[in-house]
Design a protein around this motif. Structure first.
Motif, PDB file in Angstrom:
ATOM      1  N   LEU A 165      38.558  46.170  27.342  1.00 44.73           N
ATOM      2  CA  LEU A 165      38.261  44.963  28.111  1.00 44.73           C
ATOM      3  C   LEU A 165      37.353  45.381  29.259  1.00 44.73           C
ATOM      4  O   LEU A 165      37.776  46.089  30.174  1.00 44.73           O
ATOM      5  CB  LEU A 165      39.576  44.367  28.625  1.00 44.73           C
ATOM      6  N   ASP A 166      36.077  44.958  29.157  1.00 47.74           N
ATOM      7  CA  ASP A 166      35.032  45.417  30.086  1.00 47.74           C
ATOM      8  C   ASP A 166      35.035  44.574  31.364  1.00 47.74           C
ATOM      9  O   ASP A 166      35.496  43.431  31.356  1.00 47.74           O
ATOM     10  CB  ASP A 166      33.676  45.262  29.375  1.00 47.74           C
ATOM     11  N   ASP A 167      34.483  45.134  32.437  1.00 50.23           N
ATOM     12  CA  ASP A 167      34.292  44.430  33.722  1.00 50.23           C
ATOM     13  C   ASP A 167      35.595  43.817  34.219  1.00 50.23           C
ATOM     14  O   ASP A 167      35.593  42.716  34.790  1.00 50.23           O
ATOM     15  CB  ASP A 167      33.239  43.304  33.585  1.00 50.23           C
ATOM     16  N   PHE A 168      36.706  44.502  34.007  1.00 49.03           N
ATOM     17  CA  PHE A 168      37.988  43.885  34.361  1.00 49.03           C
ATOM     18  C   PHE A 168      38.056  43.604  35.866  1.00 49.03           C
ATOM     19  O   PHE A 168      37.674  44.414  36.694  1.00 49.03           O
ATOM     20  CB  PHE A 168      39.177  44.763  33.946  1.00 49.03           C
ATOM     21  N   ILE A 188      37.842  49.180  34.728  1.00 49.95           N
ATOM     22  CA  ILE A 188      37.781  48.623  36.085  1.00 49.95           C
ATOM     23  C   ILE A 188      36.319  48.442  36.456  1.00 49.95           C
ATOM     24  O   ILE A 188      35.536  49.393  36.393  1.00 49.95           O
ATOM     25  CB  ILE A 188      38.435  49.553  37.123  1.00 49.95           C
ATOM     26  N   ASP A 189      35.951  47.229  36.822  1.00 54.50           N
ATOM     27  CA  ASP A 189      34.552  46.944  37.130  1.00 54.50           C
ATOM     28  C   ASP A 189      34.052  47.821  38.276  1.00 54.50           C
ATOM     29  O   ASP A 189      34.779  48.127  39.214  1.00 54.50           O
ATOM     30  CB  ASP A 189      34.399  45.463  37.501  1.00 54.50           C
ATOM     31  N   ARG A 190      32.756  48.178  38.185  1.00 54.26           N
ATOM     32  CA  ARG A 190      32.223  49.114  39.176  1.00 54.26           C
ATOM     33  C   ARG A 190      32.192  48.544  40.587  1.00 54.26           C
ATOM     34  O   ARG A 190      32.139  49.300  41.556  1.00 54.26           O
ATOM     35  CB  ARG A 190      30.851  49.638  38.757  1.00 54.26           C
ATOM     36  N   ALA A 222      37.621  53.935  34.798  1.00 53.09           N
ATOM     37  CA  ALA A 222      36.946  53.446  36.011  1.00 53.09           C
ATOM     38  C   ALA A 222      35.452  53.612  35.786  1.00 53.09           C
ATOM     39  O   ALA A 222      34.986  54.694  35.430  1.00 53.09           O
ATOM     40  CB  ALA A 222      37.395  54.251  37.217  1.00 53.09           C
ATOM     41  N   GLU A 223      34.679  52.533  35.978  1.00 58.56           N
ATOM     42  CA  GLU A 223      33.236  52.653  35.756  1.00 58.56           C
ATOM     43  C   GLU A 223      32.481  52.668  37.078  1.00 58.56           C
ATOM     44  O   GLU A 223      33.003  52.271  38.115  1.00 58.56           O
ATOM     45  CB  GLU A 223      32.719  51.553  34.822  1.00 58.56           C
ATOM     46  N   GLY A 224      31.252  53.180  37.036  1.00 58.26           N
ATOM     47  CA  GLY A 224      30.412  53.189  38.241  1.00 58.26           C
ATOM     48  C   GLY A 224      30.823  54.227  39.273  1.00 58.26           C
ATOM     49  O   GLY A 224      30.617  54.036  40.469  1.00 58.26           O
TER      50      GLY A 224
HETATM   51 CA    CA Z   1      31.365  47.183  32.714  1.00 51.94          CA
END
Ligand code: CA
Ligand code: C2E
Ligand code: CA
Length: 262
Positions: A165-168, A188-190, A222-224
């Motif tokens: 699940l992207d951009d959560f 987890i959204d950046r 965790a992204e970004g």
């Molecule tokens: Ca994303």
């Protein structure tokens, strides 16, 4: 507004030609296990190398491709090409057998009735094992038709692929609905990651998302991630996986086998 409309129209015309001329390519951003620093896989990110504009961001052209329908052939190409590339890396290096490839799905692709057949065909023709493929779907797309979405996700899971699940945190998911989604990973959204070291409150938000995912038996990415401070804090919060410019820099000096581009 006039200029923007013109640019939009021009991009739309160029995009079809660009696709036929092979101007699109994929970059691969490493995803790593935070605790051990080990490489866990890659996320395929589409790039458009426009002959006069240079690299055009997917944020600019994906919405247009969704409107004019080009996202369907483009999305199919992304799926096949990234699976092919991953399998090539695996053929060249046995250590890559355990790595996973993450592919972004647009909402238009996700509503295609033959998506399961497309994914099956990509896996068979490239000989990539289903458990090596992860499909990323954004929270807001799922909310649009939740019953159909869960059915499609169940069918994809039956193939053996994993779902993220992207951009959560950006899509206003209903918490009561989240536990019914057959997803393996929460990303987890950046925007949350970039602010997490700024204040205790922002750190707490990330902490809460990680605990929520853990209680729902989902793994967290965790992204970004851009700084070592963010990595340290995420490690303390027991966040399992991470990706971002920080990891890109870290992997750059590594041997050829994990090149970021094709
Ligand atoms: Ca994303
Ligand atoms: P996303 O799925 O959330 O992808 C992550 C975006 O964050 C990527 O932007 C990536 O380059 C960028 N990023 C990675 N690390 C960092 C970092 O440390 N700091 C910052 N500030 N940004 C970072 P990109 O490649 O421009 O993609 C933007 C969005 O376009 C993606 O967001 C995704 O929604 C969409 N997209 C990209 N590739 C594809 C694709 O192959 N298919 C589809 N349908 N959508 C795609
Ligand atoms: Ca993504």
């Amino acid at each position: 507004m006039h200029d923007r409309a013109l640019t939009q129209m021009q991009l739309e015309t160029d995009m079809r030609q660009g696709f036929e001329r092979g101007e699109f390519c994929l970059y691969y951003q490493p995803i790593f296990t935070i605790e051990t620093n080990n490489l866990a896989g890659f996320e395929a990110l589409i790039r458009w190398n426009h002959p006069t504009r240079g690299m055009v961001s997917p944020d600019q052209f994906i919405p247009i491709a969704e409107e004019n329908g080009l996202i369907l052939p483009l999305g199919r190409w992304i799926l096949f090409e990234s699976c092919r590339q991953m399998r090539e890396w695996q053929d060249k290096n046995s250590a890559a057998a355990s790595l996973k490839l993450s592919v972004n799905l647009s909402c238009k692709q996700f509503s295609q009735p033959d998506l399961v057949e497309q994914v099956t065909a990509a896996l068979i023709s490239t000989r990539l094992a289903a458990h090596c493929l992860k499909l990323e779907i954004t929270e807001s797309h799922l909310m649009e038709n939740s019953v159909l979405s869960v059915k499609m996700m169940d069918r994809l899971r039956e193939l053996g692929v994993e779902l993220s699940l992207d951009d959560f945190g950006t899509g206003y998911s209903s918490l009561s609905y989240l536990h019914r989604l057959p997803v393996n990973y929460l990303k987890i959204d950046r925007s949350f990651v970039s602010r997490m070291t700024e204040s205790t409150e922002n750190g707490e938000i990330v902490n809460t998302i990680i605990r929520l995912a853990q209680s729902l038996k989902m793994k967290v990415i965790a992204e970004g991630i851009e700084t070592s401070e963010q990595i340290e804090q995420l490690k303390q919060l027991n966040c399992e996986y991470g990706q971002g410019y920080f990891s890109q820099n870290r992997w750059k000096p590594k041997p050829q086998k994990y090149l970021l581009t094709k």
